[in-house]
Design an enzyme around this catalytic site. Structure first.
Site, PDB file in Angstrom:
ATOM      1  N   ARG A   1     -16.750   2.354   4.853  1.00 17.99           N
ATOM      2  CA  ARG A   1     -15.291   2.195   4.760  1.00 17.99           C
ATOM      3  C   ARG A   1     -14.863   0.733   4.652  1.00 17.99           C
ATOM      4  O   ARG A   1     -13.925   0.414   3.942  1.00 17.99           O
ATOM      5  CB  ARG A   1     -14.618   2.814   6.001  1.00 17.99           C
TER       6      ARG A   1
ATOM      7  N   GLU B   1       2.167   7.048   3.448  1.00 14.50           N
ATOM      8  CA  GLU B   1       1.159   8.023   3.916  1.00 14.50           C
ATOM      9  C   GLU B   1       1.007   9.174   2.920  1.00 14.50           C
ATOM     10  O   GLU B   1       2.005   9.749   2.486  1.00 14.50           O
ATOM     11  CB  GLU B   1       1.580   8.594   5.276  1.00 14.50           C
TER      12      GLU B   1
ATOM     13  N   LYS C   1     -12.925  12.186   7.897  1.00 14.10           N
ATOM     14  CA  LYS C   1     -13.582  10.923   8.268  1.00 14.10           C
ATOM     15  C   LYS C   1     -14.278  11.033   9.623  1.00 14.10           C
ATOM     16  O   LYS C   1     -15.394  10.523   9.809  1.00 14.10           O
ATOM     17  CB  LYS C   1     -12.545   9.792   8.276  1.00 14.10           C
TER      18      LYS C   1
ATOM     19  N   ASN D   1      -7.927  -0.060  -0.345  1.00 13.45           N
ATOM     20  CA  ASN D   1      -9.101  -0.871  -0.695  1.00 13.45           C
ATOM     21  C   ASN D   1      -8.920  -1.659  -1.976  1.00 13.45           C
ATOM     22  O   ASN D   1      -9.430  -2.772  -2.099  1.00 13.45           O
ATOM     23  CB  ASN D   1     -10.341   0.020  -0.768  1.00 13.45           C
TER      24      ASN D   1
ATOM     25  N   ARG E   1       0.871  -1.182   0.000  1.00 10.32           N
ATOM     26  CA  ARG E   1       0.000   0.000   0.000  1.00 10.32           C
ATOM     27  C   ARG E   1       0.907   1.231   0.000  1.00 10.32           C
ATOM     28  O   ARG E   1       1.913   1.272   0.695  1.00 10.32           O
ATOM     29  CB  ARG E   1      -0.885  -0.007   1.249  1.00 10.32           C
ATOM     30  N   HIS E   2       0.546   2.244  -0.768  1.00 10.49           N
ATOM     31  CA  HIS E   2       1.384   3.455  -0.873  1.00 10.49           C
ATOM     32  C   HIS E   2       1.700   3.995   0.537  1.00 10.49           C
ATOM     33  O   HIS E   2       0.995   3.706   1.518  1.00 10.49           O
ATOM     34  CB  HIS E   2       0.647   4.529  -1.684  1.00 10.49           C
TER      35      HIS E   2
ATOM     36  N   GLU F   1      -7.428   3.463  -6.122  1.00 11.16           N
ATOM     37  CA  GLU F   1      -8.218   3.304  -4.885  1.00 11.16           C
ATOM     38  C   GLU F   1      -9.704   3.267  -5.239  1.00 11.16           C
ATOM     39  O   GLU F   1     -10.112   3.797  -6.298  1.00 11.16           O
ATOM     40  CB  GLU F   1      -7.897   4.484  -3.954  1.00 11.16           C
ATOM     41  N   ARG F   2     -10.516   2.631  -4.396  1.00 10.72           N
ATOM     42  CA  ARG F   2     -11.972   2.624  -4.634  1.00 10.72           C
ATOM     43  C   ARG F   2     -12.427   4.090  -4.673  1.00 10.72           C
ATOM     44  O   ARG F   2     -11.906   4.920  -3.925  1.00 10.72           O
ATOM     45  CB  ARG F   2     -12.747   1.833  -3.579  1.00 10.72           C
ATOM     46  N   MET F   3     -13.357   4.397  -5.558  1.00 10.69           N
ATOM     47  CA  MET F   3     -13.808   5.793  -5.691  1.00 10.69           C
ATOM     48  C   MET F   3     -14.828   6.057  -4.581  1.00 10.69           C
ATOM     49  O   MET F   3     -15.826   5.349  -4.468  1.00 10.69           O
ATOM     50  CB  MET F   3     -14.432   5.961  -7.076  1.00 10.69           C
TER      51      MET F   3
ATOM     52  N   ASN G   1      -4.154  11.377   3.876  1.00 12.00           N
ATOM     53  CA  ASN G   1      -4.159  10.433   5.008  1.00 12.00           C
ATOM     54  C   ASN G   1      -3.827  11.223   6.275  1.00 12.00           C
ATOM     55  O   ASN G   1      -4.450  11.071   7.319  1.00 12.00           O
ATOM     56  CB  ASN G   1      -3.089   9.343   4.820  1.00 12.00           C
TER      57      ASN G   1
HETATM   58  O1  LIG Z   1      -9.728   7.619   1.971  1.00 12.14           O
HETATM   59  C1  LIG Z   1      -9.345   6.638   1.284  1.00 12.14           C
HETATM   60  O2  LIG Z   1      -9.170   6.619   0.060  1.00 12.14           O
HETATM   61  C2  LIG Z   1      -9.125   5.329   2.013  1.00 12.14           C
HETATM   62  C3  LIG Z   1      -7.656   4.985   2.118  1.00 12.14           C
HETATM   63  O3  LIG Z   1      -6.952   6.050   2.675  1.00 12.14           O
HETATM   64  O4  LIG Z   1      -9.636   5.488   3.313  1.00 12.14           O
HETATM   65  P1  LIG Z   1     -10.197   4.209   4.110  1.00 12.14           P
HETATM   66  O5  LIG Z   1      -8.976   3.491   4.608  1.00 12.14           O
HETATM   67  O6  LIG Z   1     -11.019   4.832   5.148  1.00 12.14           O
HETATM   68  O7  LIG Z   1     -10.982   3.380   3.140  1.00 12.14           O
END
Ligand SMILES: O=C(O)[C@@H](CO)OP(=O)(O)O
Length: 272
Positions: free
Chosen positions: A152, A24, A136, A197, A21-22, A125-127, A28
């Site tokens: 999430r 920080e 958050k 994700n 995973r990338h 990353e998931r959109m 983040n």
């Molecule tokens: O905001 C996001 O794109 C993701 C990863 O940083 O957050 P989460 O881990 O809450 O899915």
């Protein structure tokens, strides 16, 4: 002889898959929903990427996959500055015929000294839809903790006009099966640098996790995970030389031996 070079001398009965995973990112750090917003790493994320490179420096890598987002690309390129093979990672540009022609390498010798880095939006990353850019914690206060946790971490809950993990899995795992797995079965060692994700969805496939199990899967930024690919099976080997921090993906019982072997090699190299 370094593990990687030894490995290259024998036919590939198995190949390595490294997932990271990338490091920080700046959002983040601000605890903002990021999704497909294209933000860079923080200086801490840069350090994490370099540390990840140190942990995998002896593992053979023949091809790298990154997403279309800069935080994944920065992490991959920084990690590879630490690799013992000192090959040059080169991002492949074949999005258009002109891009292909203009980025061609004409020296065979130089090309042999490079590692192709393939960009794939499917690994993005998931959109996160209408959550992107919101904090958050504040979102949990506004919409309820339970609801935000579902958005999430659950498998099928969709954030407003965003992707569920299931939708992300469909594109990321399809790409993995169609583009990355054939590389592994041909004996190529692969590194994938992606996102929390999109990697959780790939790990669901690799470890055959259920929708319930994946809820509890958390990935730390910048910590490599290693799988051995053998006879179409993925064997998880934990995280090389990682500190035992919480939330980092599973370890194998023989990590101590694995860690000692890597350290021995480093000591051998230093004493050369
Ligand atoms: O905001 C996001 O794109 C993701 C990863 O940083 O957050 P989460 O881990 O809450 O899915």
């Amino acid at each position: 002889m370094i593990r990687g070079e030894q490995y290259a001398l024998f036919p590939a009965a198995e190949s390595y898959l490294i997932l990271i995973r990338h490091g920080e990112s700046m959002w983040n750090e601000k605890n903002l929903f990021t999704g497909c917003v294209d933000v860079p790493l923080t200086s801490k994320g840069v350090e994490e990427a370099i540390e990840a490179g140190k942990r995998i420096r002896h593992l053979p890598i023949d091809v790298v996959y990154i997403s279309a987002l800069i935080r994944s690309q920065m992490t991959a390129m920084l990690a590879l500055t630490e690799h013992h093979c000192k090959k040059v990672p080169i991002i492949v540009h074949d999005e258009t015929e002109q891009a292909k022609v203009w980025s061609q390498i004409y020296s065979e010798g130089t090309e042999m000294q490079s590692v192709p880095v393939i960009k794939a939006w499917q690994l993005n990353e998931r959109m996160y839809g209408e959550l992107q850019g919101f904090n958050k914690l504040e979102t949990a206060e506004r919409c309820g903790q339970e609801q935000v946790y579902k958005w999430r971490r659950s498998y099928d809950a969709r954030p407003p006009n965003g992707e569920s993990l299931e939708m992300c899995l469909r594109r990321a795992v399809t790409y993995f099966k169609e583009q990355i797995e054939p590389q592994l079965s041909s004996g190529k060692n692969v590194m994938v640098v992606a996102h929390a994700n999109s990697l959780r969805s790939i790990l669901m496939y690799l470890d055959k996790l259920t929708a319930e199990e994946v809820i509890h899967l958390e990935l730390s930024t910048g910590v490599p995970m290693l799988y051995i690919y053998r006879e179409n099976q993925f064997i998880r080997r934990g995280s090389p030389l990682a500190s035992m921090e919480n939330g980092v993906y599973a370890y194998t019982e023989n990590l101590a031996t694995y860690k000692q072997n890597l350290l021995d090699e480093v000591l051998d190299e230093v004493s050369l």
